[in-house]
Design a protein around this motif. Structure first.
Motif, short mmCIF file in Angstrom:
data_model
loop_
_atom_site.label_atom_id
_atom_site.label_comp_id
_atom_site.label_asym_id
_atom_site.label_seq_id
_atom_site.Cartn_x
_atom_site.Cartn_y
_atom_site.Cartn_z
N ILE A 1 42.32 36.81 30.42
CA ILE A 1 43.28 37.90 30.28
C ILE A 1 44.70 37.44 30.63
CG2 ILE A 1 43.87 40.26 30.96
CD1 ILE A 1 41.17 39.85 29.33
N CYS A 2 44.86 36.75 31.76
CA CYS A 2 46.20 36.31 32.18
C CYS A 2 46.60 34.99 31.53
CB CYS A 2 46.25 36.14 33.69
SG CYS A 2 45.83 37.63 34.60
N GLY A 3 45.64 34.20 31.11
CA GLY A 3 45.93 32.84 30.67
C GLY A 3 46.24 32.70 29.19
N ILE A 4 47.00 31.65 28.88
CA ILE A 4 47.21 31.26 27.49
C ILE A 4 46.09 30.29 27.13
CG2 ILE A 4 48.81 30.17 25.86
CD1 ILE A 4 49.87 32.79 27.13
N GLN A 5 45.40 30.52 26.02
CA GLN A 5 44.23 29.71 25.66
C GLN A 5 44.65 28.35 25.08
OE1 GLN A 5 41.24 31.22 26.77
NE2 GLN A 5 42.92 32.43 27.59
N ARG A 6 43.65 27.49 24.87
CA ARG A 6 44.00 26.12 24.47
C ARG A 6 44.61 26.04 23.07
NH1 ARG A 6 38.34 26.24 24.68
NH2 ARG A 6 37.32 25.74 22.71
N VAL B 1 44.94 41.59 24.86
CA VAL B 1 45.83 41.72 26.01
C VAL B 1 46.88 42.82 25.81
CG1 VAL B 1 47.55 40.54 27.45
CG2 VAL B 1 45.39 39.40 26.89
N PRO B 2 47.56 42.87 24.64
CA PRO B 2 48.49 43.99 24.43
C PRO B 2 47.81 45.36 24.57
CG PRO B 2 48.80 42.31 22.74
CD PRO B 2 47.63 41.88 23.54
N MET B 3 46.56 45.46 24.13
CA MET B 3 45.83 46.73 24.27
C MET B 3 45.58 47.05 25.75
SD MET B 3 42.53 48.00 24.88
CE MET B 3 41.32 46.80 24.36
N LEU B 4 45.24 46.03 26.53
CA LEU B 4 45.01 46.23 27.97
C LEU B 4 46.29 46.66 28.69
CD1 LEU B 4 42.63 43.32 29.02
CD2 LEU B 4 42.21 45.75 29.28
N GLN C 1 48.79 48.24 27.33
CA GLN C 1 49.18 49.58 26.88
C GLN C 1 48.22 50.66 27.40
OE1 GLN C 1 48.95 50.07 22.64
NE2 GLN C 1 49.83 52.12 22.68
N LYS C 2 46.91 50.42 27.28
CA LYS C 2 45.95 51.49 27.60
C LYS C 2 45.54 51.54 29.07
CE LYS C 2 43.62 52.55 23.29
NZ LYS C 2 42.36 52.63 22.58
N TYR C 3 45.54 50.38 29.71
CA TYR C 3 45.04 50.33 31.09
C TYR C 3 46.13 49.97 32.11
CZ TYR C 3 40.26 50.79 29.35
OH TYR C 3 39.11 51.26 28.77
N GLY C 4 47.34 49.68 31.63
CA GLY C 4 48.43 49.34 32.56
C GLY C 4 48.25 48.00 33.24
N VAL C 5 47.48 47.10 32.62
CA VAL C 5 47.26 45.77 33.19
C VAL C 5 48.51 44.92 32.98
CG1 VAL C 5 45.92 43.62 32.93
CG2 VAL C 5 44.77 45.84 32.82
N GLU C 6 48.91 44.19 34.03
CA GLU C 6 49.99 43.20 33.90
C GLU C 6 49.38 41.82 33.87
OE1 GLU C 6 53.27 43.55 36.68
OE2 GLU C 6 52.77 45.66 36.97
N VAL C 7 50.01 40.89 33.15
CA VAL C 7 49.42 39.56 32.98
C VAL C 7 50.41 38.43 33.26
CG1 VAL C 7 47.65 40.31 31.36
CG2 VAL C 7 49.88 39.65 30.48
N GLY C 8 51.55 38.75 33.85
CA GLY C 8 52.50 37.68 34.17
C GLY C 8 53.41 37.29 33.03
N GLY C 9 53.74 38.27 32.17
CA GLY C 9 54.68 38.00 31.10
C GLY C 9 54.08 37.25 29.93
N ASP C 10 54.92 36.83 29.00
CA ASP C 10 54.46 36.18 27.77
C ASP C 10 53.72 34.87 28.02
OD1 ASP C 10 55.48 38.21 26.30
OD2 ASP C 10 57.35 37.19 25.80
N LEU D 1 38.07 48.30 35.38
CA LEU D 1 37.78 49.59 34.76
C LEU D 1 37.51 49.41 33.26
CD1 LEU D 1 37.62 52.59 35.53
CD2 LEU D 1 40.04 52.78 34.90
N PHE D 2 38.32 48.57 32.63
CA PHE D 2 38.12 48.24 31.22
C PHE D 2 36.77 47.55 31.00
CE2 PHE D 2 38.51 44.46 28.40
CZ PHE D 2 38.51 45.10 27.17
N VAL D 3 36.43 46.60 31.86
CA VAL D 3 35.14 45.90 31.77
C VAL D 3 34.00 46.91 31.82
CG1 VAL D 3 33.57 44.34 33.01
CG2 VAL D 3 35.96 43.70 32.69
#
Length: 272
Positions: free
Chosen positions: A93-98, A108-111, A113-122, A139-141
């Protein structure tokens, strides 16, 4: 249905049911090395030769015949549900994939928007409240696993019991289930029970943690992420994992299991 998530060495020396986030990269590389005397160059999940995988069509009849006849030693590996779901959050969720992108595109954008999750920016590097965001992710899980909304559960956070049961239900039997937290001792039991073309020394091989470095570092002890409500959700989602694999639900700070896995119990409870 067959045997999804099952890998087998080309020499058919051993069969492994993959459980995501449970040392699967290292286990796959050990299996590959035992046949070829070298590690796969890259992430073992990307290999298409040198290791039989259920996802490769030509491997399916070989895996099926082997597992149904129990020709080879069969095993899997489990991990504490608290640390496993935390690892999924920081990596997926927070990481950029390989591939340089976010995991699963619009997830991630859905999380956010819908759950208010932050992921440390772009780039996943900015500061954010890890504890608050993780609890919202949890909660999403729960929603994905319990209600299959807003999407089907992802393999990285769906319960280990679910992964492990498909192997049993479709006619397989495990000889060994060991713990990520006691990796060397558990994997050594597997090596002792297979005929290897190339000897593997677990003390000297690298750890292939392919998810490391994808996301921000966890800043707090495991137990700080789980308040009373989070633990209630963990029990709702992962009750069977805690019970079958002997992990300590009462104390998130204790990552070690309370005893060995009872294979007969696992086969009885996951085989129906």
């Amino acid at each position: 249905m067959g045997f999804p998530g099952t890998w087998m060495t080309q020499s058919e020396s051993v069969v492994y049911r993959v459980v995501p986030k449970c040392a699967c990269s290292t286990i796959g590389q050990v299996m590959y090395y035992s046949d070829h005397g070298r590690f796969f160059d890259g992430d073992i999940h990307d290999s298409t030769k040198g290791l039989h995988k259920w996802a490769q069509e030509e491997s399916q009849p070989l895996i099926e015949a082997n597992v149904k006849a129990h020709k080879s030693y069969a095993f899997t590996c489990v991990r504490n549900p608290y640390t496993r779901v935390l690892s999924s959050f920081f990596d997926k969720i927070c990481g950029i994939q390989r591939n340089g992108k976010r995991y699963r595109g619009n997830l991630v954008p859905m999380l956010v928007q819908k759950y208010g999750v932050e992921v440390g920016g772009d780039d996943g590097q900015a500061e954010f409240d890890q504890i608050a965001s993780f609890r919202r992710f949890l909660l999403f899980v729960r929603d994905t696993i319990r209600f299959r909304k807003p999407m089907e559960p992802d393999i990285h956070w769906s319960a280990m019991a679910g992964h492990i049961s498909t192997f049993i239900v479709n006619g397989g039997r495990y000889d060994h289930i060991f713990f990520t937290e006691d990796f060397n001792d558990g994997m050594q039991v597997v090596l002792n029970n297979m005929k290897m073309k190339h000897k593997v020394d677990l003390k000297t091989i690298p750890r292939f943690n392919e998810s490391e470095g994808h996301g921000p570092k966890r800043l707090h002890p495991v137990e700080d992420y789980f308040d009373d409500l989070s633990r209630h959700l963990m029990w709702e989602i992962y009750k069977r994992d805690f019970q079958l694999f002997k992990y300590d639900f009462e104390n998130p700070a204790n990552k070690l299991p309370k005893g060995p896995v009872d294979l007969d119990e696992v086969h009885a409870k996951l085989g129906d």
